[in-house]
Scaffold this active site. Structure first.
Site, PDB file in Angstrom:
ATOM      1  N   GLU A 157       0.785  -1.282   0.115  1.00  0.00           N
ATOM      2  CA  GLU A 157      -0.025  -0.046   0.125  1.00  0.00           C
ATOM      3  C   GLU A 157       0.871   1.403   0.051  1.00  0.00           C
ATOM      4  O   GLU A 157       1.944   1.266   0.780  1.00  0.00           O
ATOM      5  CB  GLU A 157      -0.792   0.083   1.212  1.00  0.00           C
ATOM      6  CG  GLU A 157      -1.890   1.091   1.110  1.00  0.00           C
ATOM      7  CD  GLU A 157      -2.737   1.368  -0.014  1.00  0.00           C
ATOM      8  OE1 GLU A 157      -3.530   0.307  -0.540  1.00  0.00           O
ATOM      9  OE2 GLU A 157      -2.691   2.309  -0.604  1.00  0.00           O
ATOM     10  N   LEU A 167      -0.411   4.438   0.024  1.00  0.00           N
ATOM     11  CA  LEU A 167      -1.242   5.474   0.889  1.00  0.00           C
ATOM     12  C   LEU A 167      -0.471   6.515   1.882  1.00  0.00           C
ATOM     13  O   LEU A 167       0.342   5.761   2.464  1.00  0.00           O
ATOM     14  CB  LEU A 167      -2.528   5.203   1.301  1.00  0.00           C
ATOM     15  CG  LEU A 167      -2.539   4.603   2.503  1.00  0.00           C
ATOM     16  CD1 LEU A 167      -2.513   5.327   3.883  1.00  0.00           C
ATOM     17  CD2 LEU A 167      -3.922   3.775   2.709  1.00  0.00           C
ATOM     18  N   ALA A 168      -0.532   7.729   1.882  1.00  0.00           N
ATOM     19  CA  ALA A 168      -0.124   8.296   2.867  1.00  0.00           C
ATOM     20  C   ALA A 168      -1.081   8.786   3.850  1.00  0.00           C
ATOM     21  O   ALA A 168      -2.120   9.243   3.435  1.00  0.00           O
ATOM     22  CB  ALA A 168       0.647   9.708   2.368  1.00  0.00           C
ATOM     23  N   LYS A 219       8.209  -1.720  -2.546  1.00  0.00           N
ATOM     24  CA  LYS A 219       7.639  -0.893  -1.374  1.00  0.00           C
ATOM     25  C   LYS A 219       8.600  -0.302  -0.517  1.00  0.00           C
ATOM     26  O   LYS A 219       8.615   0.960  -0.277  1.00  0.00           O
ATOM     27  CB  LYS A 219       6.543  -1.736  -0.555  1.00  0.00           C
ATOM     28  CG  LYS A 219       6.173  -1.122   0.760  1.00  0.00           C
ATOM     29  CD  LYS A 219       5.310  -0.064   0.171  1.00  0.00           C
ATOM     30  CE  LYS A 219       5.055   0.870   1.550  1.00  0.00           C
ATOM     31  NZ  LYS A 219       4.334   2.064   1.242  1.00  0.00           N
ATOM     32  N   CYS A 237       6.007   4.438   9.039  1.00  0.00           N
ATOM     33  CA  CYS A 237       6.723   3.695   8.056  1.00  0.00           C
ATOM     34  C   CYS A 237       8.207   4.065   7.669  1.00  0.00           C
ATOM     35  O   CYS A 237       9.037   3.224   7.683  1.00  0.00           O
ATOM     36  CB  CYS A 237       5.903   3.891   6.892  1.00  0.00           C
ATOM     37  SG  CYS A 237       4.353   3.421   6.912  1.00  0.00           S
ATOM     38  N   LYS A 290      10.820   2.796  10.109  1.00  0.00           N
ATOM     39  CA  LYS A 290      10.716   1.431  10.341  1.00  0.00           C
ATOM     40  C   LYS A 290      11.378   0.700   9.053  1.00  0.00           C
ATOM     41  O   LYS A 290      11.812  -0.437   8.862  1.00  0.00           O
ATOM     42  CB  LYS A 290       9.335   0.936  10.656  1.00  0.00           C
ATOM     43  CG  LYS A 290       8.870  -0.492  10.075  1.00  0.00           C
ATOM     44  CD  LYS A 290       7.405  -0.806  10.736  1.00  0.00           C
ATOM     45  CE  LYS A 290       6.490  -0.224   9.552  1.00  0.00           C
ATOM     46  NZ  LYS A 290       6.290  -1.282   8.486  1.00  0.00           N
TER      47      LYS A 290
END
Ligand code: NAD
Ligand code: UDX
Length: 464
Positions: free
Chosen positions: A162, A164-165, A222, A278, A281
């Site tokens: 995914e 999306l922000a 990603k 995100c 990590k």
């Protein structure tokens, strides 16, 4: 292959909004989002749709439209798995806090638990989709667990990361730059599974924006995308410090650089440091993977993005102390904004937490205002760091519901989240009620310096 029932494990910032949008766009598919967190599921089912657990502009309206029609939230994970043709795994994959890879590797225990639960429950063939961000080659581990502990059921594993922000999740889901689907495209069954997922997204996304690749490319893309994005922020933040000592202005530099079409204007906003669940990590995970393949230079290169970001948060706080005559002990400091960016109530890894912690170590008294973050969350973020006792945090930090109140009799204001409402505040009134000299530190370059200096503020913005 027509998909009728979807189960999504994990009702968080990704699972909730993603499934709400799929449910809105595909009214013929039944979607059940499940979670072991009962409180969260209760909130998703709250009759007052404004009380759903995640704040995202536009999300509550979509939930209102689809919930109870073809979108359901439940704690009955087994039932949802059993009924589904397609299962999205959207659980958290935080940085490990123990054992091998502590502080670096992604903790995959939640992913593995999902795989084992699916294997135990499933009685018919299923497509299992990695929606969580995972280390490259995790799909192989998933497949191994499913194939070896299952009931003879056949699985296809897809990677569908995914992008999306937060704060723009709904828009990002409605009009994504691309959707990425990795699958076993060498086999017919694999292609069938990929196409089933492509068909779902094609209900509202142009087919040319739906990319299909092999699983490993999808998983690694990603991590790569997040690393590139975070690197841009660290790059402009590195320049912000150079601007401060040379008299250049980081916004002017960003504009000049961003006009180059090869570089582009986005993601060049200098700040007190990137936060969110995100970037850090995923880069730590990338560094860990590179080190585990003995790619020392690759690991060191990406690690520098994090080192720069930590430096930016620290130097912002240190500059506050230095500017206020090298002591903030006993001084009241107002923090405006606690979320890691505007338009979200998420505070994970927010720069505000680290700036506040630094100032508390210097014995400042802190008053916080954020339009969407609760008092409970703010204390929990500080307690989690473990720098002092919970009681000490509650003694030194006050949380209020109003920015003007936060700034009353303060020695300094630190603006740490770029909420639009902070631009419109009555800064004259704030100035009048502060102790003098009144210091204003803008960690987001949100405020217009000239106007603030004219009011009388001692004004400092990052990169200026
Ligand atoms: P989150 O913590 O908000 O949500 C995860 C949910 O999964 C939690 O509610 C948790 O209770 C639930 N869960 C964990 N184990 C479970 C289990 N065994 N069964 C049922 N539920 C379980 O996390 P998030 O922000 O939604 O992120 C999820 C994944 O998506 C992560 O891998 C993250 O890296 C990735 N991601 C996040 C974002 C973002 O903006 N937050 C964007 C892209 C990708
Ligand atoms: C990020 C990625 O953008 C998204 O594609 C991925 O799916 C999840 O991680 P998110 O963390 O939600 O999304 O928000 P993002 O807009 O990327 O901002 C991350 C942090 O960087 C925020 O703290 C933000 O304030 C900061 N940032 C961003 C800057 O400081 N300057 C910028 O120019 C952009």
């Amino acid at each position: 292959m027509k998909i009728k029932n979807i189960c999504c494990i994990g009702a968080g910032y990704v699972g909730g909004p993603t499934m709400a949008v799929i449910a809105q766009k595909c009214p013929n598919i039944n979607i059940t989002v499940v979670d072991i967190n009962e409180k969260r599921i209760k909130q998703w089912n709250d009759p007052d749709v404004e009380k759903i657990p995640i704040y995202e502009p536009g999300l509550s309206a979509i939930v209102k439209e689809a919930r109870g029609r073809n979108l359901f939230f439940s704690t009955d994970v087994d039932k949802a798995i059993d009924e589904a043709d397609m299962i999205f795994i959207s659980v958290n994959t935080p940085t490990k806090t123990y054992g091998i890879g502590k502080g670096m590797a992604a903790d995959l225990k939640y992913i593995e638990l999902c795989a084992r639960q699916i294997a135990r429950v499933a009685k018919n063939d299923k497509i299992v989709i990695e929606k969580s961000t995972l280390p490259v080659r995790t799909a192989a581990a998933l497949k191994n667990i499913l194939d070896n502990t299952g009931n003879g059921v056949k699985y296809q594993i897809l990677s569908n990361p995914e992008f999306l922000a937060e704060g723009t999740a709904v828009q990002d889901l409605l009009n994504p730059d691309r959707v990425l689907i990795g699958g076993d495209i060498e086999t017919e069954k694999g292609r069938e599974a990929v196409n089933a997922l492509v068909d779902i997204y094609a209900s509202w996304i142009p087919k040319e924006n739906i990319l299909t690749t092999n699983v490993w490319s999808s998983e690694l893309s990603k991590l790569t995308a997040n690393a590139f994005l975070a690197q841009r922020v660290s790059s402009i933040n590195a320049m912000s410090q150079l601007c401060e000592v040379t008299g250049a202005d980081v916004d002017e530099v960003a504009r000049a650089v961003g006009k180059d079409s090869r570089i582009g204007p986005k993601f060049l906003q200098s700040s007190v440091g990137f936060g969110g669940s995100c970037f850090q990590k995923d880069i730590l995970n990338l560094v860990y993977i590179a080190r585990s393949f003995n790619l020392q230079e690759v690991a060191d290169y990406w690690e520098q993005v994090i080192i720069m970001n930590d430096h930016q948060k620290r130097r912002f706080a240190a500059n506050m102390v230095q500017t206020m005559y090298n002591t903030v002990a006993g001084k009241k400091i107002a923090i405006l904004g606690w979320a890691f960016k505007k338009d979200t109530n998420d505070t994970r890894e927010s720069a505000a937490i680290y700036v506040a912690d630094y100032l508390l170590n210097e014995q400042a008294e802190i008053v916080v205002y954020d339009p969407k973050v609760t008092e409970e969350q703010i204390y929990s973020d500080l307690d989690y760091l473990g720098s002092r006792s919970g009681d000490a945090n509650r003694q030194a930090v006050t949380v209020v519901n109003d920015s003007i109140e936060a700034c009353e009799e303060a020695h300094a204001v630190a603006l740490l989240t770029e909420w639009d409402e902070f631009k419109e505040l009555d800064w004259q009134k704030i100035y009048d009620q502060m102790l003098k000299p009144a210091f204003l530190f803008d960690g987001r370059r949100l405020l217009e310096p000239k106007a603030k200096k004219k009011i009388g503020f001692e004004f400092y913005a990052i990169g200026n």
